[in-house]
Design a protein around this motif. Structure first.
Motif, short mmCIF file in Angstrom:
data_model
loop_
_atom_site.label_atom_id
_atom_site.label_comp_id
_atom_site.label_asym_id
_atom_site.label_seq_id
_atom_site.Cartn_x
_atom_site.Cartn_y
_atom_site.Cartn_z
N MET A 110 -2.31 -3.73 5.23
CA MET A 110 -2.78 -2.91 4.12
C MET A 110 -4.24 -2.58 4.33
O MET A 110 -4.95 -3.28 5.06
CB MET A 110 -2.61 -3.68 2.78
CG MET A 110 -1.17 -3.98 2.41
SD MET A 110 -1.08 -4.87 0.83
CE MET A 110 -1.83 -6.44 1.26
N ASP A 136 -3.42 -3.05 -2.65
CA ASP A 136 -4.09 -3.59 -1.45
C ASP A 136 -4.46 -5.05 -1.74
O ASP A 136 -4.31 -5.54 -2.86
CB ASP A 136 -5.32 -2.77 -1.08
CG ASP A 136 -6.34 -2.69 -2.19
OD1 ASP A 136 -6.86 -3.76 -2.60
OD2 ASP A 136 -6.63 -1.57 -2.66
N ASP A 171 0.82 -1.21 0.00
CA ASP A 171 0.00 0.00 0.00
C ASP A 171 0.86 1.27 0.00
O ASP A 171 0.33 2.37 -0.12
CB ASP A 171 -0.93 0.02 1.21
CG ASP A 171 -0.16 0.07 2.52
OD1 ASP A 171 0.92 -0.56 2.60
OD2 ASP A 171 -0.64 0.71 3.48
N LYS A 204 -8.30 -2.11 3.27
CA LYS A 204 -9.30 -2.95 2.61
C LYS A 204 -9.12 -4.41 2.95
O LYS A 204 -9.98 -5.03 3.52
CB LYS A 204 -9.27 -2.76 1.09
CG LYS A 204 -9.69 -1.36 0.66
CD LYS A 204 -9.76 -1.25 -0.86
CE LYS A 204 -10.17 0.16 -1.30
NZ LYS A 204 -10.23 0.30 -2.77
#
Length: 989
Positions: free
Chosen positions: A926, A902, A878, A928
């Motif tokens: 990361m 991600d 990320d 999400k």
């Protein structure tokens, strides 16, 4: 008629004999009364003198406590103390309370100069002359005209005083002198004198032998006495009319036995004469009674000589016996006349009197004993008949009606508790056999309710046969259930206090200790014998100020309880914290009679509390370190990756290439520091392998010698047999290097610098395991690193394991070495401790748990860069700058690189191009979707997918997740060589 005349003649002779005998008895009775009162008065006089002398000694002990409680006692403080005693009011006969200092000849001039500086220009030590030791009266209150005559006087120069002062010094006890003439005396009405001395020693000095006590002597607390005033004051100006008391100093007296009428006494030894020194002598015939006794007081023996003079008989109420003699003669004549008249009825009256006397005696013996226990149950046992009379009150005690208890002795026996019947029978039989004057036994009887009550049975044989057999036993039964219950409660309370784990102290209203329990001895080191009789100031540490104690005293003396933390002092001089509760105890009239204190030692509790706060602080710092490690490592990873790419482009510029290599080294050094910080916070998992600590330690010392000055002696003492631990080589090497470097810095300014490293096997004692609950094993390898350097000050030793704490100068230390060592050792399930004294060096000890196996380990290292073969790698991170840098790095290693920012994007790309992608490199944290979740999703798509985690955090959390525990991890920042080697290994499997 002849019988009457003969009877009358016999009666006359009998009356004459009775009168003569009665006269003798009356005279003997008078003499016995005189002797009895005489000895009672003697006992009272001796008791008064004993008690007053003990009180006067206590006055000196109180004055000595003033010196012991302060570093210096000023003249004003001495004046205030003696003034509060009100000597003339409460201690009659004491001329004063003073202090005489012991002076070595070399300090004589200094003493006189000191007194001149205090405002006494005429002060000098007298009498003059050279002596081996001087003394001087420097304090003497009240400082009136009479006592001023003694100011500066050397009492040690006079033989009689010298003997008492030396005896006090050698024994440590109060010592009374022989007869002296006080220097305070004038020509007007001089009196015999004596002095009482109490030695004063230096604080904390050993006093076990005479020599030690002489060396520790500072001076004497003393009191001079004018004997005439003192004895009269002791006896409260008793009226000695008819009773003469003389007191002699036995050491100057040649005496016979105490029964001697007049011992051969040297008049010069006379200390006191109640008749006055100018009284006329009394002849022996005029003395009604005489007695002498010896009494010991403060190591001196006095002879008390008592005479009862004729006036004494009047004082005690003895009178002439002429009236009694006249009355007896008159009664005798009347008896002779009555004999003539009553002779004829003598036999009849005699028989009647015999019958009446017998009946009266039986009745009286039957009930007189019972009446002594008025209100108790009465019983009367006819032993031959086996019948017993039980009074109504007896039956009421057992809850029985009048007709519910028969007169059979067996009915009573059946009500005795089975456990008590043998004792009861034994007590009765011993009395019946004449072995005891009466029967008495405490036992239990069954009440009508079925319960047992405690009773006191008492009885006495009132009739026996001619051959001595007991015929009748009369007695009482008293209900003592309430008393027994009270006794049990008192016993239970007493045992509770005695067995309590907290110290319990009971004092009187003045604070003098009267009781301590065993826990008091355990905590303070003072035995009961040492504490009882002392005041509670025995434990005073000096940590609390006078205001603290004033507030405490104000609280408890007002009838309220006081509770708080206090620092007291043990017998060995060490201080200890305690939680103290003091409560007042009041008498029936509501006045405070005692105080009870309960003290809990807080030493272990506060140690545990300190360790808890230290652990909390370490945890907080660890959380902070863990939070910054990820971003810092990501940044460093971007830097190292960019440097690798830049170096490939500047191969022809050596100077720039050298600068890039320097930056690269500094970046990895920063990464190592972050790793150490993570290790300290226990957030970075160590790579544990079986490690032979012997050879490892030898190699570490060998490397350390290279960086150690030649003048520093580096000594090692290592056991021969192998000791194996489970350890991380890099972490342990860093710990040892930090400790050795600290030791090297500590001894660098010493004339003979020494460092010793020692390895030995250590079996932890139960007490050690209790103090360090984090220890989980029994046997340990103990590594100790000791130096003779500057040491660590008490105010710094509690902070040496704190991060960024250092006592070194600017640029000489980061303050992380010991904190990282602490974290590393804890990560090895071990303990690190330190012992240090300023200017005496330091000793650090590391305890590492031993393991059974001993397996050598090889640290897998990689050298050089391994190029790829054009395989496709999915790189996920990320951090955009780091993603771009690592993408270019992988491309330079001949890999085709796909990127995602991600976890969700990575799963989508892998799902679409699973057949192309041969390796997925995942960042762990990361948005999400994190790396762990993305790995699981990719494994669902292709269970054989190759995955590599790259993280700026530790990998402990991932290894705890069994679904991804087999995934290899590379920590950021990483070198291109290490990354290429791992990728090559993964793609080759």
């Amino acid at each position: 008629m002849k019988k009457a005349l003969l009877a009358t003649l016999l009666m006359s002779l009998l009356v004459a004999g009775v009168i003569f005998y009665s006269w003798q008895l009356l005279q003997a009775g008078q003499q016995q009364s005189l002797q009895s009162k005489f000895h009672v008065d003697i006992a009272e006089v001796k008791t008064e003198i004993d008690e007053h002398m003990a009180t006067y000694e206590q006055v000196l002990r109180g004055a000595r406590s003033l010196f012991l409680a302060s570093d210096k006692v000023t003249r004003q403080e001495w004046h205030s103390y003696v003034t509060t005693l009100e000597l003339h009011k409460h201690y009659p006969g004491i001329q004063g309370v003073g202090y005489a200092v012991s002076i070595a000849p070399a300090n004589l001039t200094k003493n006189e100069q000191q007194m001149h500086s205090e405002g006494f220009p005429d002060y000098h030590v007298w009498p003059a002359g050279k002596r081996e030791r001087y003394s001087a009266i420097t304090y003497l209150e009240p400082f009136d005209w009479r006592n001023q005559r003694a100011f500066g006087y050397d009492m040690f120069s006079e033989p009689t005083r010298h003997e008492a002062m030396q005896r006090a010094c050698d024994t440590g006890n109060a010592a009374l002198s022989g007869k002296v003439l006080l220097v305070q005396e004038t020509n007007e009405e001089p009196q015999a004198g004596s002095l009482l001395y109490l030695p004063l020693y230096r604080k904390q000095a050993p006093l076990d032998t005479v020599q030690q006590r002489r060396q520790a002597l500072i001076g004497w607390i003393y009191s001079p006495y004018r004997m005439e005033n003192m004895i009269r004051g002791m006896l409260d100006n008793r009226d000695f009319k008819g009773l003469r008391l003389r007191i002699y100093d036995v050491d100057s007296t040649i005496q016979k036995t105490p029964d001697s009428a007049h011992p051969d006494i040297d008049p010069a030894a006379l200390l006191y004469d109640s008749a006055g020194t100018s009284s006329k002598p009394v002849s022996d015939d005029a003395i009604l009674a005489h007695y002498t006794l010896r009494m010991e007081t403060a190591g001196r023996t006095w002879l008390l000589d008592f005479d009862a003079l004729p006036a004494y008989a009047e004082v005690i109420g003895l009178r002439s016996l002429h009236k009694e003699m006249s009355a007896m003669l008159l009664i005798g004549l009347l008896l002779i006349l009555l004999t003539w008249n009553l002779f004829n009825t003598q036999r009849k009256a005699s028989l009647l009197a015999h019958d009446l006397t017998t009946s009266l005696r039986q009745s009286e013996e039957r009930w007189s004993f019972a009446l002594e226990g008025s209100g108790d149950g009465v019983w009367d046992w006819d032993i031959e008949a086996g019948k017993v009379f039980f009074s109504p009150r007896f039956k009421q005690l057992l809850g029985l009606a009048e007709n519910e208890l028969g007169n059979d002795i067996e009915e009573w026996r059946q009500r005795v508790h089975p456990d008590d019947i043998a004792e009861v029978n034994d007590a009765i039989n011993r009395h019946l056999n004449g072995e005891t004057p009466e029967y008495s036994c405490e036992h239990r009887l069954r009440h009508n309710s079925g319960d047992y009550i405690w009773v006191l049975g008492r009885g006495k044989v009132t009739s026996r046969s001619e051959d001595g057999r007991p015929l009748r036993l009369v007695g009482t039964k008293s209900d003592i259930s309430e008393r027994r219950q009270t006794e049990e409660s008192v016993h239970l309370l007493s045992q509770s206090v005695h067995q309590s784990g907290e110290a319990v102290i009971m004092t009187n209203a003045e604070g003098v200790i009267e009781y301590v329990n065993p826990a008091f001895t355990t905590i303070t080191g003072y035995s009961a014998g040492e504490a009882i009789g002392q005041t509670s100031r025995l434990l005073k540490s000096g940590v609390q100020n006078q205001e603290f104690y004033a507030n405490m005293w104000a609280t408890i003396s007002s009838g309220r309880s006081w509770r708080g933390r206090i620092v007291d002092q043990k017998n060995d001089g060490t201080n200890y914290p305690a939680m103290l509760t003091i409560s007042p105890i009041t008498g029936k009239n509501g006045a405070i009679t005692h105080y009870v204190g309960v003290q809990q030692d807080l030493h272990e509790y506060e140690d545990m509390e300190a360790r808890f706060h230290q652990a909390q602080k370490m945890e907080a710092i660890g959380t902070l370190i863990g939070g910054i490690a990820h971003d810092f490592n990501n940044t460093l990873a971007g830097i190292t990756g960019s440097i690798f790419l830049a170096r490939k482009q500047v191969q022809e510029n050596p100077e720039l290439l050298e600068r890039l290599e320097t930056v690269d080294k500094l970046s990895f050094r920063a990464a190592a520091m972050i790793k150490q910080l993570l290790t300290f916070s226990r957030r970075n998992k160590a790579e544990m392998v079986p490690l032979a600590i012997n050879s490892f330690l030898k190699e570490t010392i060998k490397l350390q010698r290279i960086s150690t000055r030649e003048d520093i002696e580096l000594k090692s003492v290592i056991v021969d047999h192998d000791l194996t631990v489970s350890g991380d080589i890099n972490l342990l090497q860093q710990v040892l290097v930090n400790l050795l470097n600290n030791a090297r810095d500590a001894v660098q300014d010493r004339p003979d610098p020494r460092i010793e490293v020692k390895l030995e096997r250590y079996s932890a004692a139960p007490a050690v395991l209790a103090n360090h609950p984090e220890l989980i094993a029994r046997d340990y390898a103990c590594i100790s690193i000791s130096d003779n350097g500057r040491g660590i000050s008490p105010e710094n030793i509690d902070h040496i394991f704190d991060p960024f704490f250092t006592t070194k100068g600017v640029g000489k230390g980061t303050g992380l070495g010991l904190s990282m060592a602490y974290g590393a050792v804890r990560q090895h399930n071990g303990v690190i401790t330190v012992d240090s004294q300023p200017e005496q060096g330091s000793s650090f000890r590391i305890y590492l748990p031993l393991i059974e196996v001993s397996t050598a380990t090889v640290d897998e290292t990689t050298v050089g860069v391994t190029m790829g073969l054009g395989q496709t790698v999915l790189l996920v991170d990320d951090h955009q700058e780091l993603l771009d840098t690592n993408r270019k790095l992988l491309e330079s290693l001949n890999y085709l690189v796909l990127t995602a920012s991600d976890g969700e994007e990575a799963v989508g790309i892998y799902s679409a191009r699973r057949n192309e992608i041969e390796l997925v490199i995942l960042d762990v944290v990361m948005p999400k979707m994190g790396g762990t979740e993305a790995c699981k999703a990719i494994r669902e798509i292709n269970p054989q997918a190759r995955v590599l985690f790259a993280t700026g955090y530790d990998n402990a959390g991932m290894q705890q997740d069994e679904t991804v525990a087999d995934i290899p991890v590379i920590n950021k920042p990483f070198s291109a060589a290490k990354l290429s080697t791992i990728i090559h290994r993964l793609l080759s499997t």
